[in-house]
Design an enzyme around this catalytic site. Structure first.
Site, PDB file in Angstrom:
ATOM      1  N   TYR A  66      49.030  24.943 -22.659  1.00 13.81           N
ATOM      2  CA  TYR A  66      49.171  24.199 -21.392  1.00 13.81           C
ATOM      3  C   TYR A  66      50.151  23.013 -21.530  1.00 13.81           C
ATOM      4  CZ  TYR A  66      47.544  21.053 -17.608  1.00 13.81           C
ATOM      5  OH  TYR A  66      47.455  20.193 -16.550  1.00 13.81           O
ATOM      6  N   SER A 115      46.004  32.151 -29.708  1.00 11.13           N
ATOM      7  CA  SER A 115      44.538  32.214 -29.640  1.00 11.13           C
ATOM      8  C   SER A 115      44.047  31.716 -28.282  1.00 11.13           C
ATOM      9  CB  SER A 115      43.900  31.394 -30.766  1.00 11.13           C
ATOM     10  OG  SER A 115      44.327  30.044 -30.695  1.00 11.13           O
ATOM     11  N   SER A 166      43.656  12.222 -28.698  1.00 16.19           N
ATOM     12  CA  SER A 166      42.913  12.280 -27.445  1.00 16.19           C
ATOM     13  C   SER A 166      42.210  10.958 -27.208  1.00 16.19           C
ATOM     14  CB  SER A 166      41.876  13.396 -27.560  1.00 16.19           C
ATOM     15  OG  SER A 166      40.909  13.271 -26.550  1.00 16.19           O
ATOM     16  N   TYR A 214      34.877  18.169 -32.298  1.00 18.30           N
ATOM     17  CA  TYR A 214      36.255  18.138 -31.787  1.00 18.30           C
ATOM     18  C   TYR A 214      36.832  16.725 -31.919  1.00 18.30           C
ATOM     19  CZ  TYR A 214      40.071  17.703 -28.455  1.00 18.30           C
ATOM     20  OH  TYR A 214      41.280  17.412 -27.875  1.00 18.30           O
ATOM     21  N   LYS A 258      39.946  15.073 -34.396  1.00 23.56           N
ATOM     22  CA  LYS A 258      41.108  14.271 -33.974  1.00 23.56           C
ATOM     23  C   LYS A 258      41.144  12.949 -34.756  1.00 23.56           C
ATOM     24  CE  LYS A 258      42.866  17.015 -30.914  1.00 23.56           C
ATOM     25  NZ  LYS A 258      44.138  17.690 -31.184  1.00 23.56           N
ATOM     26  N   ASN A 260      35.942  24.487 -18.601  1.00 25.04           N
ATOM     27  CA  ASN A 260      35.121  23.342 -19.014  1.00 25.04           C
ATOM     28  C   ASN A 260      35.530  22.093 -18.261  1.00 25.04           C
ATOM     29  OD1 ASN A 260      33.739  24.593 -21.280  1.00 25.04           O
ATOM     30  ND2 ASN A 260      35.760  24.659 -22.237  1.00 25.04           N
ATOM     31  N   ARG A 295      26.038  15.764 -17.999  1.00 19.00           N
ATOM     32  CA  ARG A 295      26.402  16.626 -19.139  1.00 19.00           C
ATOM     33  C   ARG A 295      26.241  15.799 -20.414  1.00 19.00           C
ATOM     34  NH1 ARG A 295      32.399  19.241 -19.060  1.00 19.00           N
ATOM     35  NH2 ARG A 295      32.975  17.033 -19.254  1.00 19.00           N
ATOM     36  N   PRO A 296      25.498  16.321 -21.394  1.00 25.64           N
ATOM     37  CA  PRO A 296      25.298  15.527 -22.616  1.00 25.64           C
ATOM     38  C   PRO A 296      26.647  15.132 -23.228  1.00 25.64           C
ATOM     39  CG  PRO A 296      23.985  17.551 -22.684  1.00 25.64           C
ATOM     40  CD  PRO A 296      24.852  17.639 -21.472  1.00 25.64           C
ATOM     41  N   GLY A 297      26.726  13.895 -23.677  1.00 23.57           N
ATOM     42  CA  GLY A 297      27.951  13.442 -24.345  1.00 23.57           C
ATOM     43  C   GLY A 297      28.953  12.808 -23.405  1.00 23.57           C
TER      44      GLY A 297
HETATM   45  P1  NAD Z   1      46.012  24.840 -25.280  1.00 19.37           P
HETATM   46  O1  NAD Z   1      44.836  25.557 -25.857  1.00 19.37           O
HETATM   47  O2  NAD Z   1      46.532  25.291 -23.983  1.00 19.37           O
HETATM   48  O3  NAD Z   1      47.203  24.811 -26.340  1.00 19.37           O
HETATM   49  C1  NAD Z   1      47.002  24.869 -27.730  1.00 19.37           C
HETATM   50  C2  NAD Z   1      47.892  25.970 -28.264  1.00 19.37           C
HETATM   51  O4  NAD Z   1      47.766  26.040 -29.686  1.00 19.37           O
HETATM   52  C3  NAD Z   1      47.534  27.362 -27.720  1.00 19.37           C
HETATM   53  O5  NAD Z   1      48.703  27.989 -27.263  1.00 19.37           O
HETATM   54  C4  NAD Z   1      46.929  28.078 -28.918  1.00 19.37           C
HETATM   55  O6  NAD Z   1      47.161  29.477 -28.858  1.00 19.37           O
HETATM   56  C5  NAD Z   1      47.639  27.396 -30.074  1.00 19.37           C
HETATM   57  N1  NAD Z   1      46.908  27.395 -31.348  1.00 19.37           N
HETATM   58  C6  NAD Z   1      45.615  27.066 -31.570  1.00 19.37           C
HETATM   59  N2  NAD Z   1      45.324  27.137 -32.886  1.00 19.37           N
HETATM   60  C7  NAD Z   1      46.466  27.502 -33.517  1.00 19.37           C
HETATM   61  C8  NAD Z   1      46.816  27.733 -34.871  1.00 19.37           C
HETATM   62  N3  NAD Z   1      45.903  27.607 -35.845  1.00 19.37           N
HETATM   63  N4  NAD Z   1      48.076  28.097 -35.162  1.00 19.37           N
HETATM   64  C9  NAD Z   1      49.005  28.247 -34.188  1.00 19.37           C
HETATM   65  N5  NAD Z   1      48.729  28.042 -32.888  1.00 19.37           N
HETATM   66  C10 NAD Z   1      47.479  27.668 -32.548  1.00 19.37           C
HETATM   67  O7  NAD Z   1      45.605  23.280 -25.204  1.00 19.37           O
HETATM   68  P2  NAD Z   1      46.353  22.066 -24.516  1.00 19.37           P
HETATM   69  O8  NAD Z   1      45.504  21.585 -23.396  1.00 19.37           O
HETATM   70  O9  NAD Z   1      47.775  22.388 -24.280  1.00 19.37           O
HETATM   71  O10 NAD Z   1      46.203  20.985 -25.676  1.00 19.37           O
HETATM   72  C11 NAD Z   1      47.212  20.787 -26.651  1.00 19.37           C
HETATM   73  C12 NAD Z   1      46.746  19.743 -27.649  1.00 19.37           C
HETATM   74  O11 NAD Z   1      46.397  18.544 -26.956  1.00 19.37           O
HETATM   75  C13 NAD Z   1      45.493  20.149 -28.431  1.00 19.37           C
HETATM   76  O12 NAD Z   1      45.631  19.698 -29.755  1.00 19.37           O
HETATM   77  C14 NAD Z   1      44.382  19.402 -27.729  1.00 19.37           C
HETATM   78  O13 NAD Z   1      43.304  19.124 -28.592  1.00 19.37           O
HETATM   79  C15 NAD Z   1      45.092  18.117 -27.295  1.00 19.37           C
HETATM   80  N6  NAD Z   1      44.465  17.473 -26.145  1.00 19.37           N
HETATM   81  C16 NAD Z   1      44.262  18.190 -24.991  1.00 19.37           C
HETATM   82  C17 NAD Z   1      43.627  17.571 -23.906  1.00 19.37           C
HETATM   83  C18 NAD Z   1      43.355  18.348 -22.636  1.00 19.37           C
HETATM   84  O14 NAD Z   1      42.496  17.919 -21.863  1.00 19.37           O
HETATM   85  N7  NAD Z   1      44.050  19.442 -22.354  1.00 19.37           N
HETATM   86  C19 NAD Z   1      43.221  16.223 -23.980  1.00 19.37           C
HETATM   87  C20 NAD Z   1      43.470  15.528 -25.169  1.00 19.37           C
HETATM   88  C21 NAD Z   1      44.102  16.159 -26.246  1.00 19.37           C
HETATM   89  N1  UFG Z   2      32.858  17.245 -14.505  1.00 21.69           N
HETATM   90  C1  UFG Z   2      31.966  17.715 -13.562  1.00 21.69           C
HETATM   91  N2  UFG Z   2      31.842  19.071 -13.422  1.00 21.69           N
HETATM   92  C2  UFG Z   2      32.558  19.961 -14.164  1.00 21.69           C
HETATM   93  C3  UFG Z   2      33.470  19.467 -15.132  1.00 21.69           C
HETATM   94  C4  UFG Z   2      33.581  18.093 -15.283  1.00 21.69           C
HETATM   95  O1  UFG Z   2      31.304  16.950 -12.867  1.00 21.69           O
HETATM   96  O2  UFG Z   2      32.378  21.185 -13.991  1.00 21.69           O
HETATM   97  C5  UFG Z   2      33.036  15.780 -14.655  1.00 21.69           C
HETATM   98  C6  UFG Z   2      32.657  15.240 -16.027  1.00 21.69           C
HETATM   99  O3  UFG Z   2      31.288  14.917 -16.074  1.00 21.69           O
HETATM  100  C7  UFG Z   2      33.583  14.026 -16.143  1.00 21.69           C
HETATM  101  C8  UFG Z   2      34.846  14.446 -15.370  1.00 21.69           C
HETATM  102  O4  UFG Z   2      34.408  15.509 -14.510  1.00 21.69           O
HETATM  103  O5  UFG Z   2      33.024  12.931 -15.485  1.00 21.69           O
HETATM  104  C9  UFG Z   2      35.975  14.973 -16.267  1.00 21.69           C
HETATM  105  O6  UFG Z   2      35.454  15.981 -17.116  1.00 21.69           O
HETATM  106  P1  UFG Z   2      36.426  16.907 -18.004  1.00 21.69           P
HETATM  107  O7  UFG Z   2      35.561  17.884 -18.725  1.00 21.69           O
HETATM  108  O8  UFG Z   2      37.529  17.449 -17.169  1.00 21.69           O
HETATM  109  O9  UFG Z   2      37.094  15.873 -19.001  1.00 21.69           O
HETATM  110  P2  UFG Z   2      36.443  14.904 -20.087  1.00 21.69           P
HETATM  111  O10 UFG Z   2      36.866  13.523 -19.715  1.00 21.69           O
HETATM  112  O11 UFG Z   2      35.017  15.148 -20.259  1.00 21.69           O
HETATM  113  O12 UFG Z   2      37.167  15.401 -21.415  1.00 21.69           O
HETATM  114  C10 UFG Z   2      38.581  15.581 -21.466  1.00 21.69           C
HETATM  115  C11 UFG Z   2      38.917  16.688 -22.453  1.00 21.69           C
HETATM  116  C12 UFG Z   2      38.553  16.265 -23.846  1.00 21.69           C
HETATM  117  C13 UFG Z   2      39.210  14.964 -24.168  1.00 21.69           C
HETATM  118  C14 UFG Z   2      38.851  13.920 -23.131  1.00 21.69           C
HETATM  119  C15 UFG Z   2      39.586  12.637 -23.376  1.00 21.69           C
HETATM  120  O13 UFG Z   2      38.216  17.866 -22.132  1.00 21.69           O
HETATM  121  O14 UFG Z   2      39.029  17.221 -24.748  1.00 21.69           O
HETATM  122  O15 UFG Z   2      39.207  14.408 -21.838  1.00 21.69           O
HETATM  123  O16 UFG Z   2      40.960  12.896 -23.447  1.00 21.69           O
HETATM  124  F1  UFG Z   2      38.757  14.545 -25.366  1.00 21.69           F
END
Ligand code: NAD
Ligand code: UFG
Length: 337
Positions: free
Chosen positions: A11, A34, A124, A148, A152, A197, A291-293
């Site tokens: 993404y 993946s 993150s 997770y 990080k 999620n 949601r827990p956490g």
């Molecule tokens: P994503 O899952 O869309 O992208 C991750 C990519 O990495 C995927 O294309 C997957 O196929 C690839 N990948 C996973 N494991 C691999 C491996 N071992 N070797 C090679 N490729 C691998 O996720 P995203 O939302 O684009 O997130 C990118 C990064 O940003 C991640 O590290 C994620 O933890 C971090 N991040 C995302 C969010 C969010 O809400 N999307 C928030 C904070 C941090």
């Molecule tokens: N929420 C709902 N219903 C849902 C999903 C989410 O009410 O079905 C609420 C959550 O309780 C929260 C808000 O919407 O208040 C945002 O939830 P997200 O799951 O979209 O995002 P989070 O802030 O929980 O977590 C995200 C990423 C994590 C990252 C974090 C901080 O999923 O990986 O942001 O960057 F660590």
């Protein structure tokens, strides 16, 4: 010179690759698919009319990394590859530590072997744990409440140790707040597997009729309307933050963390309303237990990235919602036809 982008088919990665190509950078992507497919980068190529080399493979495969560093003149790495689902990480923690921590160590070892020291890492806002106050500044205490988040934080610590051990390293730890939205073309966007999620993809699937109603996780938080508040940031703004961080590395010493957010927080119910407006569709919801956490409220103090990287988010909530909806309505099944 080439930028290696791990996880570049995902993404945030695919949006960043698009911006890199538009900035005339050579890009090499390594992704094991993946959680993605090659379709995202096929569309990036169409949108930019530029080429990008895509290697299907894993960051844990050291021999493959050595081949890539031998064959390409890589001078920096943007590292997105990893697993990212908080809930799943509590069920299969070893997979998270293996991919996110060991995979990153493997990558850093090969970079060192080839004298490549510029590294941009996807951290993150989760590393701030449950902050005592908002807005959150980079120097706030760090903690983690799930595997997770811990993965990080571990990588951040490893990067800090590495930079302290050798002044050649130039590392940007980018702490993303909540990435949402999609490229304005509607051709690339977030394509979650199964039940989303995260809030935005779930809302979008309700609006398009794939799911009945949004479950709002709690309305008894100490926030504007009782629902959780987050700092949502447009994925294209976030992508551009990577280009700014990469450009700044030449002038940067050691390892530096930057919060990438807008500095504004919106509640779940405000997000629902804004999406209804942008899509002109109803988004039915029901209030369920917390949601827990989850934490009540989280938003960035975005001034450090502005001051040091000259980066600031420019797209507002309406644009985030419009672009999410365009992506969702043009691609109801994501990248699958
Ligand atoms: P994503 O899952 O869309 O992208 C991750 C990519 O990495 C995927 O294309 C997957 O196929 C690839 N990948 C996973 N494991 C691999 C491996 N071992 N070797 C090679 N490729 C691998 O996720 P995203 O939302 O684009 O997130 C990118 C990064 O940003 C991640 O590290 C994620 O933890 C971090 N991040 C995302 C969010 C969010 O809400 N999307 C928030 C904070 C941090
Ligand atoms: N929420 C709902 N219903 C849902 C999903 C989410 O009410 O079905 C609420 C959550 O309780 C929260 C808000 O919407 O208040 C945002 O939830 P997200 O799951 O979209 O995002 P989070 O802030 O929980 O977590 C995200 C990423 C994590 C990252 C974090 C901080 O999923 O990986 O942001 O960057 F660590």
């Amino acid at each position: 010179m080439t930028v290696l982008v791990t996880g570049g088919a995902g993404y945030i990665g695919s949006h960043t690759v698009l911006e890199l190509l538009q900035a005339e950078q050579n890009v090499l992507v390594l992704d094991n698919f993946s959680n993605s497919s090659s379709e995202s980068l096929k569309r990036v190529k169409e949108l930019t009319n530029k080429t990008v080399t895509l290697i299907e493979g894993d960051i844990r495969d050291k021999a493959l990394l050595e081949t890539l560093f031998t064959q390409h003149s890589i001078d920096s790495v943007i590292h997105f590859a990893g697993l990212k689902a908080v809930g799943e990480s509590t069920e299969i923690p070893l997979d998270y530590y293996e991919n996110n921590v060991w995979g990153t160590i493997n990558l850093l070892q090969v970079m060192k072997q080839f004298n490549v020291f510029k590294f941009v890492f996807s951290s993150s806002a989760t590393v701030y744990g449950d902050p005592q106050t908002v807005p959150i500044k980079e120097n706030f205490p760090l903690s983690a409440t799930n595997p997770y988040g811990r993965s990080k934080l571990m990588v951040e610590d490893i990067c800090r140790d590495l930079a302290a051990s050798d002044s050649n390293w130039k590392i940007a730890l980018l702490r993303y707040f909540n990435p949402v939205g999609a490229h304005e073309s509607g051709r690339i966007g977030e394509d979650p597997n199964g039940i989303p999620n995260n809030l935005l993809p779930f809302i979008a699937q309700v609006a398009i009729g794939k799911r009945e109603a949004l479950a709002v996780f709690g309305d008894d938080y100490d926030t504007v309307d009782g629902t959780g508040v987050r700092d949502y940031i447009h994925v294209v703004d976030l992508a551009n933050g990577h280009l700014k961080a990469l450009a700044h590395l030449a002038k940067q010493n050691g390892c530096v963390a930057y919060s990438l957010g807008t500095g504004k927080g919106y509640s779940v119910l405000e997000m629902v309303k804004a999406f209804e407006k942008a899509s002109d569709r109803p988004v039915p919801y029901k209030i369920v237990a917390r949601r827990p956490g989850d934490i009540a409220c989280c938003y960035a103090d975005a001034s450090f990235a502005k001051e040091v990287l000259s980066w600031t988010a420019t797209r507002n909530l309406e644009q985030m919602m419009k672009d999410s909806w365009r992506w969702q309505s043009n691609n109801p099944e994501g990248y699958k036809k």
